[in-house]
Design an enzyme around this catalytic site. Sequence first.
Site, PDB file in Angstrom:
ATOM      1  N   ASP A  84      -8.522   1.975  -8.076  1.00  0.00           N
ATOM      2  CA  ASP A  84      -9.660   2.512  -7.574  1.00  0.00           C
ATOM      3  C   ASP A  84     -10.519   3.080  -8.530  1.00  0.00           C
ATOM      4  OD1 ASP A  84      -8.660   4.718  -8.581  1.00  0.00           O
ATOM      5  OD2 ASP A  84      -8.195   5.794  -6.709  1.00  0.00           O
ATOM      6  N   ASP A 122      -4.106   0.496   1.485  1.00  0.00           N
ATOM      7  CA  ASP A 122      -3.093   1.281   0.622  1.00  0.00           C
ATOM      8  C   ASP A 122      -2.998   2.499   1.367  1.00  0.00           C
ATOM      9  OD1 ASP A 122      -6.110   1.734  -0.172  1.00  0.00           O
ATOM     10  OD2 ASP A 122      -4.739   3.669  -1.212  1.00  0.00           O
TER      11      ASP A 122
END
Lengths: 376, 376
Positions: A92, A271
């Site tokens: 991320d 996720d």
Amino acid sequence: MKFTLAANDVQSSARAGVLHTAHGDIETPIFMPVGTAGSVKAVHQRELENDIHAQIILGNTYHLYLRPGTELLERAGGLHKFNGWQKPILTDSGGYQVYSLGHNRKITEEGVIFKSHIDGSKHTFTPERVMDIERSIGADIIMAFDECTPYPCDYSYAKESMHMTHRWLKRCVERVNTTEPLYGYEQALFPIIQGSVYKDLREQSAEFIASQNQWGNAIGGLSVGEPHEDMYAMTSLVCGILPKDKPRYLMGVGTPENILECIALGIDMFDCVMPTRNARNGMLFTTQGIINIRNEKWKDDLSSIDEELGGYVSTFHSKAYLRHLIINKEILGAQIASIHNLTFYLWLVKEARKQILTGTFAAWKDVMVKKVSSRL
Amino acid sequence: MKFTLAANDVQSSARAGVLHTAHGDIETPIFMPVGTAGSVKAVHQRELENDIHAQIILGNTYHLYLRPGTELLERAGGLHKFNGWQKPILTDSGGYQVYSLGHNRKITEEGVIFKSHIDGSKHTFTPERVMDIERSIGADIIMAFDECTPYPCDYSYAKESMHMTHRWLKRCVERVNTTEPLYGYEQALFPIIQGSVYKDLREQSAEFIASQNQWGNAIGGLSVGEPHEDMYAMTSLVCGILPKDKPRYLMGVGTPENILECIALGIDMFDCVMPTRNARNGMLFTTQGIINIRNEKWKDDLSSIDEELGGYVSTFHSKAYLRHLIINKEILGAQIASIHNLTFYLWLVKEARKQILTGTFAAWKDVMVKKVSSRL
């Protein structure tokens, strides 16, 4: 990177595909276990591979930047070499973590100034800096730097923030286009759609993000407290705009039910910390429904954790033994529950994929949603 | 149960043997990982077997009695069935844990009244009750109920306590002789020598314990804070008295150095929480010496944890990665360090056994003691 679609469900927008990366293929739809600081909590790398059958894991840029830091990661040759996970990794951008810091961060057009949660030291993330950090980490998929708006978020803030995220995206693209990967393999940038729960903003954002023509596209700013209906509505809306030939990643989602519903809406990648975080508190996701293993009712239950799911921990250990470990705060309890939950999540998306391929997804999904969301 | 001696070292009192139990053979000298509440902390059962090569593990009667309790253990068919460890198990008697409770216990001739560390509830352990509990747990080797005296301990208290431990032993023997194992296999009682650091008491106790002619004999009340010289002196003294044809178990010992020295004095069995407890704090025992992985000096060290030791965790992961995990309080750090330390302990006793069998133990021991106790 290449994404090939293997099947489109006729009764929903679900798709089955394969995402080809330098570290191997990922069969979609896929769930990606979260490996915050370079470790999926309480799970060995070989268990991720052999028991859970994970195909890709996440790393958090914010955490990895603070510790071990980019210098050591570069010296090691990137995160794959550092933690020994040789399959694909996605990082991320730190946007979500920085947003979570609350009063300890200040957002400007240039970027975000924040204080480390570890020692209070001051740091700056700009789109350029984050791209450089993601180069140092060396994930196969790197997320653009965005602002993740909270829920609720008023319209004017959501709009301004979305435009800033778009401007930041241009800077991310520019940086990625003018730098090289450090370890000899490709890194694919995924931009992130924002816009809170506002239809017109989400539409605008999806169109802008799609126009950037990157490797894949992500949806951020959902699963932050809004009703599930809003999450589904926004997901459905943007999936209708995003190109069909690129993978779509819904960030931070979610429960097994959320995942099945969003697969039906056209999402390929998920996720969430839920399977591991909840495992440590004794919440198990099973093929039969949700179990709070701390409940007295499981005290004497010597049956397997989940016979139908299969796999070592789920069939080798009994519910009573796992309950005993969790109640006693034994680390092994967290280990067993984490492996079990992740195995279940990976099983669920694999089953979904099978059903999409055989054209039976929609009916199967309706049955499964009820089953996996029931409380045992 | 049967104990066969395979070799006696000529230059020391070290012995190599095999202890045959209903759950398999144990090659001595052996180290027994501590599985307090039915789990070796942070280690999966298959890792105990396949990575660590443990041959026998410990269970703590005090902990298992409180949770999960004898009712559930009996329902499961004993601890082996409950936790899935199919190799030999030894249970202590709770004497050490009860002694550790300090003000929360009262010792009388009848037994010990104590308050649970979990909920403050009141319980009584008598020799008879403890034998019954150990029957319920179903370990292959069951320890007699004793009083473990603290260090320092004045002579008169140590003497009185020792005599009470002896009287308790008779009650344990009587109980074991008049009851049957619950699960169809033999349980071997080991009595425990006490006497603090007083030579005459240790002699008396060793003679009394030897005269009971049980399956094996144990030395308790050491490694409780006394100088190592006292531990070695007492161990040497009682090993000279105990029968040669029965296994000797030195309880709660110790460092790799302690273990090597006490093997040389004639000890066959060891247990200690040190390899697992210290692992969780980042202290590693390696073939090259002792490492505090939290130290800055390991920060950039990308070499294996212990190449010479071999095994998955010790060669797969680098020191820098393990340090990163421990510093970040990642559970995986505790897992890797625990497996590593236990693998090292089991390797150490296996190497010692090889050296005894080839007649090279004494010289090897002197070199190894220096090596494994050095700080890297």
